[in-house]
Design a protein around this motif. Structure first.
Motif, mmCIF file in Angstrom:
data_model
loop_
_atom_site.group_PDB
_atom_site.id
_atom_site.type_symbol
_atom_site.label_atom_id
_atom_site.label_comp_id
_atom_site.label_asym_id
_atom_site.label_seq_id
_atom_site.Cartn_x
_atom_site.Cartn_y
_atom_site.Cartn_z
ATOM 1 N N TYR A 1 -20.286 -27.968 -4.031
ATOM 2 C CA TYR A 1 -19.334 -26.865 -4.151
ATOM 3 C C TYR A 1 -19.837 -25.647 -3.382
ATOM 4 C CZ TYR A 1 -17.893 -29.918 -7.919
ATOM 5 O OH TYR A 1 -17.501 -31.016 -8.638
ATOM 6 N N SER A 2 -18.921 -25.011 -2.681
ATOM 7 C CA SER A 2 -19.290 -23.830 -1.906
ATOM 8 C C SER A 2 -19.575 -22.642 -2.808
ATOM 9 C CB SER A 2 -18.178 -23.480 -0.918
ATOM 10 O OG SER A 2 -16.964 -23.197 -1.602
ATOM 11 N N SER A 3 -18.884 -22.580 -3.951
ATOM 12 C CA SER A 3 -19.108 -21.484 -4.897
ATOM 13 C C SER A 3 -18.456 -21.830 -6.227
ATOM 14 C CB SER A 3 -18.538 -20.164 -4.355
ATOM 15 O OG SER A 3 -17.167 -20.303 -4.056
ATOM 16 N N ALA A 4 -18.890 -21.119 -7.260
ATOM 17 C CA ALA A 4 -18.341 -21.326 -8.599
ATOM 18 C C ALA A 4 -18.156 -19.980 -9.275
ATOM 19 C CB ALA A 4 -19.266 -22.208 -9.431
ATOM 20 N N ILE A 5 -17.189 -19.912 -10.179
ATOM 21 C CA ILE A 5 -16.896 -18.675 -10.898
ATOM 22 C C ILE A 5 -16.784 -18.970 -12.390
ATOM 23 C CG2 ILE A 5 -15.832 -17.328 -9.056
ATOM 24 C CD1 ILE A 5 -13.140 -18.482 -9.823
ATOM 25 N N PHE A 6 -17.061 -17.940 -13.195
ATOM 26 C CA PHE A 6 -17.048 -18.057 -14.646
ATOM 27 C C PHE A 6 -16.084 -17.002 -15.201
ATOM 28 C CE2 PHE A 6 -21.523 -18.522 -13.099
ATOM 29 C CZ PHE A 6 -21.527 -19.909 -13.043
ATOM 30 N N ASP B 1 -8.909 -19.997 -6.406
ATOM 31 C CA ASP B 1 -8.339 -18.836 -5.713
ATOM 32 C C ASP B 1 -7.488 -17.991 -6.659
ATOM 33 O OD1 ASP B 1 -9.532 -19.669 -3.351
ATOM 34 O OD2 ASP B 1 -7.751 -20.739 -2.652
ATOM 35 N N TRP B 2 -6.725 -18.663 -7.536
ATOM 36 C CA TRP B 2 -5.881 -17.927 -8.482
ATOM 37 C C TRP B 2 -6.730 -17.057 -9.403
ATOM 38 C CZ3 TRP B 2 -5.718 -17.900 -13.834
ATOM 39 C CH2 TRP B 2 -4.653 -17.181 -14.404
ATOM 40 N N PHE B 3 -7.840 -17.586 -9.882
ATOM 41 C CA PHE B 3 -8.705 -16.788 -10.749
ATOM 42 C C PHE B 3 -9.149 -15.512 -10.044
ATOM 43 C CE2 PHE B 3 -9.352 -20.355 -13.735
ATOM 44 C CZ PHE B 3 -9.326 -19.649 -14.922
ATOM 45 N N ARG C 1 4.901 -27.387 -6.846
ATOM 46 C CA ARG C 1 3.966 -28.502 -6.712
ATOM 47 C C ARG C 1 2.717 -28.189 -7.528
ATOM 48 N NH1 ARG C 1 2.547 -27.647 -0.276
ATOM 49 N NH2 ARG C 1 2.179 -25.405 -0.372
ATOM 50 N N PRO C 2 1.850 -29.161 -7.740
ATOM 51 C CA PRO C 2 0.717 -28.943 -8.652
ATOM 52 C C PRO C 2 -0.293 -27.930 -8.125
ATOM 53 C CG PRO C 2 1.128 -31.285 -8.332
ATOM 54 C CD PRO C 2 1.947 -30.570 -7.309
ATOM 55 N N PHE C 3 -0.936 -27.271 -9.057
ATOM 56 C CA PHE C 3 -2.079 -26.410 -8.783
ATOM 57 C C PHE C 3 -3.335 -27.249 -8.973
ATOM 58 C CE2 PHE C 3 -0.894 -21.800 -8.801
ATOM 59 C CZ PHE C 3 -1.935 -21.349 -8.017
ATOM 60 N N TYR C 4 -4.017 -27.593 -7.883
ATOM 61 C CA TYR C 4 -5.267 -28.333 -7.991
ATOM 62 C C TYR C 4 -6.442 -27.356 -8.105
ATOM 63 C CZ TYR C 4 -2.505 -32.423 -6.790
ATOM 64 O OH TYR C 4 -1.571 -33.421 -6.805
ATOM 65 N N SER C 5 -7.617 -27.896 -8.362
ATOM 66 C CA SER C 5 -8.753 -27.054 -8.750
ATOM 67 C C SER C 5 -9.141 -26.036 -7.686
ATOM 68 C CB SER C 5 -9.955 -27.937 -9.090
ATOM 69 O OG SER C 5 -9.643 -28.813 -10.144
ATOM 70 N N ASN C 6 -9.092 -26.409 -6.413
ATOM 71 C CA ASN C 6 -9.435 -25.447 -5.370
ATOM 72 C C ASN C 6 -8.476 -24.256 -5.380
ATOM 73 O OD1 ASN C 6 -11.677 -26.852 -4.330
ATOM 74 N ND2 ASN C 6 -10.383 -28.110 -3.012
ATOM 75 N N TYR C 7 -7.192 -24.525 -5.666
ATOM 76 C CA TYR C 7 -6.216 -23.443 -5.746
ATOM 77 C C TYR C 7 -6.402 -22.636 -7.026
ATOM 78 C CZ TYR C 7 -3.742 -25.688 -1.869
ATOM 79 O OH TYR C 7 -3.414 -26.224 -0.662
#
Length: 302
Positions: free
Chosen positions: A293-298, A195-197, A186-192
């Motif tokens: 957004y609860s948090s962001a990553i770069f 987590d993957w990153f 199934r699709p990987f949406y942005s919240n997932y």
């Protein structure tokens, strides 16, 4: 016996040679795992892609052995589908597959100059601001699809799909599971993707970066790929993911006192932009409990 791709991408061929006699069946992303079938020659080995029926030949010096006693994640990797023939920039068919349009260029990894030039061509050709594939509709926006497409043509890996719980159970029991959209994946949406990153991206060549100034500098200097991914407070609402792209003569990041505050980005979403910086400011830092957004990553990839 299993091996992993040790280069940015690796051609799977139908014949053990890189000359005109062989056809490229698909490109295997960095760190993806293959199962060795036969060491046919010293230079070319026959392999099988995990959880697919695809077999072919790879250059043996571009893969490395996987210690299966130390690394069990290889068995549950999700290889992306091969490029589809139905999907295009003018429709929304098979958006879970990479685009198979030969007119879309790949990033040229020959030099920094060629990387920078080819990235501009990718952005111009995908043309996210006008392509129907990425246009929002009543049910969804398409930031994840655009980011996936951009990364695919930039020759870096991010996942488009994830296994269903039933498929994971079968894989953990040692079975191979076919890729069937809507059934086993199934699709990987942005919240997932967020987590993957954090959990897996470093094994696929991604490097976490501390701030947007450092990210923009790396992208500019090396012709690499940058990503900002933000996770929602409300998890059943879509997060957001964009790519950070090299500055051009006319398209610039926004700086204060020489420091990048809003990097140069490209996105699909509620609004689609080939390039933007100041117009959305530091969108990833919004703390609105409903829309923020609860948090962001770069993250950065050469």
């Amino acid at each position: 016996m299993k091996y992993r791709v040790a280069t940015s991408s690796l051609n799977l061929r139908d014949f053990p040679s890189a000359n005109d006699n062989s056809k490229i069946l698909t490109q295997i992303p960095f760190r993806h795992t293959v199962k060795l079938i036969e060491k046919t020659t010293s230079d070319w080995w026959k392999v099988k892609l995990l959880n697919t029926d695809k077999e072919g030949f790879v250059f043996s010096q571009d893969i490395e052995h996987v210690d299966e006693t130390m690394d069990q994640i290889a068995d549950i990797e999700v290889p992306n589908f091969e490029p589809g023939s139905k999907g295009s920039l003018d429709n929304k068919l098979e958006t879970y597959k990479p685009l198979g349009d030969p007119a879309i260029p790949f990033r040229d990894l020959t030099s920094v100059a060629s990387k920078l030039s080819s990235i501009r061509k990718i952005i111009d050709t995908l043309n996210v601001s006008k392509s129907f594939r990425y246009e929002k509709d009543d049910s969804d926006t398409y930031c994840n699809i655009y980011t996936f497409d951009y990364c695919f043509f930039a020759k870096v890996y991010i996942p488009r799909l994830r296994w269903t719980d039933t498929a994971i159970e079968a894989l953990e029991n040692g079975n191979e599971v076919p890729l069937v959209f809507g059934e086993t994946v199934r699709p990987f949406y942005s919240n997932y993707i967020y987590d993957w990153f954090l959990q897996s991206a470093n094994t696929f060549g991604w490097e976490r970066v501390s701030d947007v100034d450092a990210l923009q500098k790396k992208v500019n200097a090396n012709g690499g790929v940058g990503v900002i991914c933000a996770k929602r407070f409300i998890l059943n609402k879509s997060g957001h993911v964009v790519v950070v792209v090299p500055e051009t003569e006319t398209e610039k990041a926004f700086r204060l006192e020489g420091k990048v505050i809003y990097p140069l980005q490209s996105q699909a979403g509620m609004d689609n932009y080939n390039y933007f910086s100041e117009v959305r400011k530091d969108w990833w830092d919004s703390k609105d409990p409903e829309k923020g957004y609860s948090s962001a990553i770069f993250y950065y990839h050469d």
